[in-house]
Design a protein around this motif. Sequence first.
Motif, PDB file in Angstrom:
ATOM      1  N   SER A  95      94.753  18.542 134.838  1.00 25.07           N
ATOM      2  CA  SER A  95      94.345  17.216 134.355  1.00 25.07           C
ATOM      3  C   SER A  95      94.650  16.133 135.396  1.00 25.07           C
ATOM      4  CB  SER A  95      95.081  16.892 133.055  1.00 25.07           C
ATOM      5  OG  SER A  95      96.458  16.692 133.305  1.00 25.07           O
ATOM      6  N   THR A  96      94.104  14.960 135.172  1.00 27.91           N
ATOM      7  CA  THR A  96      94.367  13.827 136.059  1.00 27.91           C
ATOM      8  C   THR A  96      95.852  13.501 136.094  1.00 27.91           C
ATOM      9  OG1 THR A  96      92.187  12.917 135.565  1.00 27.91           O
ATOM     10  CG2 THR A  96      93.804  11.418 136.520  1.00 27.91           C
ATOM     11  N   THR A  97      96.482  13.541 134.931  1.00 26.10           N
ATOM     12  CA  THR A  97      97.921  13.269 134.855  1.00 26.10           C
ATOM     13  C   THR A  97      98.709  14.306 135.635  1.00 26.10           C
ATOM     14  OG1 THR A  97      97.706  12.220 132.689  1.00 26.10           O
ATOM     15  CG2 THR A  97      99.889  13.011 133.313  1.00 26.10           C
ATOM     16  N   GLN A  98      98.363  15.563 135.469  1.00 23.98           N
ATOM     17  CA  GLN A  98      99.073  16.634 136.171  1.00 23.98           C
ATOM     18  C   GLN A  98      98.843  16.551 137.680  1.00 23.98           C
ATOM     19  OE1 GLN A  98      97.373  19.876 133.997  1.00 23.98           O
ATOM     20  NE2 GLN A  98      98.923  19.796 132.373  1.00 23.98           N
ATOM     21  N   LEU A  99      97.638  16.177 138.077  1.00 26.40           N
ATOM     22  CA  LEU A  99      97.361  16.030 139.504  1.00 26.40           C
ATOM     23  C   LEU A  99      98.207  14.915 140.107  1.00 26.40           C
ATOM     24  CD1 LEU A  99      95.712  16.916 141.934  1.00 26.40           C
ATOM     25  CD2 LEU A  99      93.928  15.310 141.248  1.00 26.40           C
ATOM     26  N   SER A 100      98.454  13.855 139.351  1.00 23.43           N
ATOM     27  CA  SER A 100      99.278  12.753 139.854  1.00 23.43           C
ATOM     28  C   SER A 100     100.731  13.174 140.027  1.00 23.43           C
ATOM     29  CB  SER A 100      99.202  11.559 138.892  1.00 23.43           C
ATOM     30  OG  SER A 100      99.849  11.838 137.663  1.00 23.43           O
ATOM     31  N   MET A 101     101.144  14.225 139.328  1.00 20.58           N
ATOM     32  CA  MET A 101     102.515  14.731 139.422  1.00 20.58           C
ATOM     33  C   MET A 101     102.634  15.848 140.448  1.00 20.58           C
ATOM     34  SD  MET A 101     102.972  15.046 135.278  1.00 20.58           S
ATOM     35  CE  MET A 101     104.708  15.470 135.267  1.00 20.58           C
ATOM     36  N   TYR A 102     101.502  16.353 140.894  1.00 19.12           N
ATOM     37  CA  TYR A 102     101.462  17.570 141.709  1.00 19.12           C
ATOM     38  C   TYR A 102     102.254  17.450 143.004  1.00 19.12           C
ATOM     39  CZ  TYR A 102      99.467  21.735 143.934  1.00 19.12           C
ATOM     40  OH  TYR A 102      99.312  22.943 144.545  1.00 19.12           O
ATOM     41  N   SER A 103     102.047  16.359 143.728  1.00 23.09           N
ATOM     42  CA  SER A 103     102.692  16.202 145.034  1.00 23.09           C
ATOM     43  C   SER A 103     104.215  16.086 144.925  1.00 23.09           C
ATOM     44  CB  SER A 103     102.134  14.971 145.756  1.00 23.09           C
ATOM     45  OG  SER A 103     102.422  13.793 145.022  1.00 23.09           O
ATOM     46  N   LYS A 104     104.689  15.762 143.727  1.00 26.82           N
ATOM     47  CA  LYS A 104     106.140  15.666 143.512  1.00 26.82           C
ATOM     48  C   LYS A 104     106.721  16.978 142.992  1.00 26.82           C
ATOM     49  CE  LYS A 104     105.702  10.750 142.233  1.00 26.82           C
ATOM     50  NZ  LYS A 104     104.219  10.723 142.266  1.00 26.82           N
ATOM     51  N   GLY A 105     105.853  17.979 142.803  1.00 27.19           N
ATOM     52  CA  GLY A 105     106.310  19.269 142.306  1.00 27.19           C
ATOM     53  C   GLY A 105     106.611  19.261 140.825  1.00 27.19           C
ATOM     54  N   ASN A 106     106.027  18.316 140.087  1.00 27.89           N
ATOM     55  CA  ASN A 106     106.294  18.191 138.654  1.00 27.89           C
ATOM     56  C   ASN A 106     105.093  18.609 137.823  1.00 27.89           C
ATOM     57  OD1 ASN A 106     108.851  17.121 139.198  1.00 27.89           O
ATOM     58  ND2 ASN A 106     108.047  15.035 139.328  1.00 27.89           N
ATOM     59  N   THR A 107     105.352  18.917 136.548  1.00 32.72           N
ATOM     60  CA  THR A 107     104.293  19.270 135.611  1.00 32.72           C
ATOM     61  C   THR A 107     104.740  18.923 134.201  1.00 32.72           C
ATOM     62  OG1 THR A 107     102.884  21.067 134.779  1.00 32.72           O
ATOM     63  CG2 THR A 107     105.159  21.632 135.318  1.00 32.72           C
ATOM     64  N   ASN A 108     103.779  18.692 133.333  1.00 32.97           N
ATOM     65  CA  ASN A 108     104.086  18.494 131.924  1.00 32.97           C
ATOM     66  C   ASN A 108     103.604  19.669 131.073  1.00 32.97           C
ATOM     67  OD1 ASN A 108     101.338  18.127 132.012  1.00 32.97           O
ATOM     68  ND2 ASN A 108     101.339  16.061 131.142  1.00 32.97           N
ATOM     69  N   ASP A 109     103.274  20.775 131.739  1.00 35.98           N
ATOM     70  CA  ASP A 109     102.794  21.983 131.061  1.00 35.98           C
ATOM     71  C   ASP A 109     103.975  22.950 130.878  1.00 35.98           C
ATOM     72  OD1 ASP A 109     101.684  24.550 130.471  1.00 35.98           O
ATOM     73  OD2 ASP A 109      99.757  23.898 131.308  1.00 35.98           O
ATOM     74  N   GLU A 110     104.364  23.188 129.639  1.00 38.22           N
ATOM     75  CA  GLU A 110     105.523  24.045 129.366  1.00 38.22           C
ATOM     76  C   GLU A 110     105.282  25.486 129.802  1.00 38.22           C
ATOM     77  OE1 GLU A 110     106.779  23.718 125.334  1.00 38.22           O
ATOM     78  OE2 GLU A 110     107.252  21.579 125.483  1.00 38.22           O
ATOM     79  N   ASN A 111     104.043  25.954 129.699  1.00 38.33           N
ATOM     80  CA  ASN A 111     103.738  27.302 130.176  1.00 38.33           C
ATOM     81  C   ASN A 111     104.011  27.418 131.671  1.00 38.33           C
ATOM     82  OD1 ASN A 111     102.951  28.783 127.890  1.00 38.33           O
ATOM     83  ND2 ASN A 111     100.883  27.930 127.937  1.00 38.33           N
ATOM     84  N   VAL A 112     103.597  26.413 132.412  1.00 42.30           N
ATOM     85  CA  VAL A 112     103.798  26.434 133.871  1.00 42.30           C
ATOM     86  C   VAL A 112     105.284  26.508 134.207  1.00 42.30           C
ATOM     87  CG1 VAL A 112     103.616  25.034 135.976  1.00 42.30           C
ATOM     88  CG2 VAL A 112     101.643  25.277 134.458  1.00 42.30           C
ATOM     89  N   LEU A 113     106.108  25.771 133.504  1.00 44.52           N
ATOM     90  CA  LEU A 113     107.551  25.806 133.754  1.00 44.52           C
ATOM     91  C   LEU A 113     108.113  27.208 133.519  1.00 44.52           C
ATOM     92  CD1 LEU A 113     108.599  22.436 132.056  1.00 44.52           C
ATOM     93  CD2 LEU A 113     108.432  22.900 134.510  1.00 44.52           C
ATOM     94  N   ARG A 114     107.650  27.866 132.466  1.00 48.92           N
ATOM     95  CA  ARG A 114     108.108  29.231 132.187  1.00 48.92           C
ATOM     96  C   ARG A 114     107.616  30.204 133.243  1.00 48.92           C
ATOM     97  NH1 ARG A 114     106.314  31.768 128.077  1.00 48.92           N
ATOM     98  NH2 ARG A 114     104.533  30.448 127.540  1.00 48.92           N
ATOM     99  N   TYR A 115     106.373  30.029 133.672  1.00 46.49           N
ATOM    100  CA  TYR A 115     105.818  30.923 134.689  1.00 46.49           C
ATOM    101  C   TYR A 115     106.566  30.776 136.021  1.00 46.49           C
ATOM    102  CZ  TYR A 115     101.813  31.117 131.446  1.00 46.49           C
ATOM    103  OH  TYR A 115     101.005  31.271 130.348  1.00 46.49           O
ATOM    104  N   GLN A 116     106.893  29.548 136.379  1.00 42.77           N
ATOM    105  CA  GLN A 116     107.627  29.323 137.627  1.00 42.77           C
ATOM    106  C   GLN A 116     109.004  29.990 137.589  1.00 42.77           C
ATOM    107  OE1 GLN A 116     107.524  25.052 137.714  1.00 42.77           O
ATOM    108  NE2 GLN A 116     105.711  24.983 139.034  1.00 42.77           N
ATOM    109  N   THR A 117     109.688  29.879 136.469  1.00 40.42           N
ATOM    110  CA  THR A 117     110.997  30.526 136.320  1.00 40.42           C
ATOM    111  C   THR A 117     110.871  32.028 136.466  1.00 40.42           C
ATOM    112  OG1 THR A 117     111.793  28.772 134.862  1.00 40.42           O
ATOM    113  CG2 THR A 117     112.945  30.884 134.752  1.00 40.42           C
ATOM    114  N   ALA A 118     109.849  32.605 135.849  1.00 43.24           N
ATOM    115  CA  ALA A 118     109.635  34.050 135.938  1.00 43.24           C
ATOM    116  C   ALA A 118     109.372  34.480 137.380  1.00 43.24           C
ATOM    117  CB  ALA A 118     108.480  34.463 135.035  1.00 43.24           C
ATOM    118  N   LEU A 119     108.520  33.755 138.082  1.00 45.69           N
ATOM    119  CA  LEU A 119     108.186  34.115 139.464  1.00 45.69           C
ATOM    120  C   LEU A 119     109.409  34.049 140.374  1.00 45.69           C
ATOM    121  CD1 LEU A 119     104.726  32.349 139.962  1.00 45.69           C
ATOM    122  CD2 LEU A 119     105.168  34.802 139.738  1.00 45.69           C
TER     123      LEU A 119
END
Length: 234
Positions: A95-119
């Motif tokens: 999303s536009t909001t997520q893209l604005s957070m991208y360069s800072k390494g942030n996300t508001n998607d809880e699935n993404v946070l779980r996937y990153q921890t798993a990786l």
Amino acid sequence: MQRGHPDAASVFFQYVAFFAPIVQQSDATGCYFTISDIPYHNPNTSVMITILYCHPYEKSFNHSMLQAITDRLTDEGREYDVIDLYADHFDPVLSTTQLSMYSKGNTNDENVLRYQTALRQTHHLILMFPIWWGLMPAMLKGFIDKTFLKGIIYDTTPEGTLMPCLTIDRTTIITTSEEDTSIIAPFIEGYLTPLVLNTVGINGVRWFNCDHVKSGTDDRRRTFMAEVLKDIIN
């Protein structure tokens, strides 16, 4: 995400229930095969395995392979997680909001946070997906776009050179296609592996493709399954 928890009694009955009967049909073609005669051995290995699975159809050959792999890993007492993107209802749209957070390494998607921890905890990554129109499904591309964030999955030098943040030393890619494997090879071996996976620290890639998955024979799919299971367990 589903986590495997080995249990001796349940493992036995799951094994009998799955490997003795006929495996589910292959990609809705009505083709069946048995895999009760597939040999394997049991090394004592403690490695965190993450299976990244991307296919929407529960009666596909891909799903049969996923079931066979998780049953075998459970039987072997291996620790593993399954990231099933469709079962998780993962939204691949950045999303536009997520893209604005991208360069800072942030996300508001809880699935993404779980996937990153798993990786970041993974030593052996298993990627499973079909080849559609010569490429990965859009769902998997969205996973890469949203999950591979700077400072988490990769970083850069002051000059802008990409640096990996992951330390995955073994990777198994399992795909299915109607096209010949040689046609798919440039995408897997020339693009996905060196420019995406290796860049973030996903290394040691071995690729298995079951081509002509719908038109091929039961014997061919059974042989492919045996080859994949043997490689994963070894």
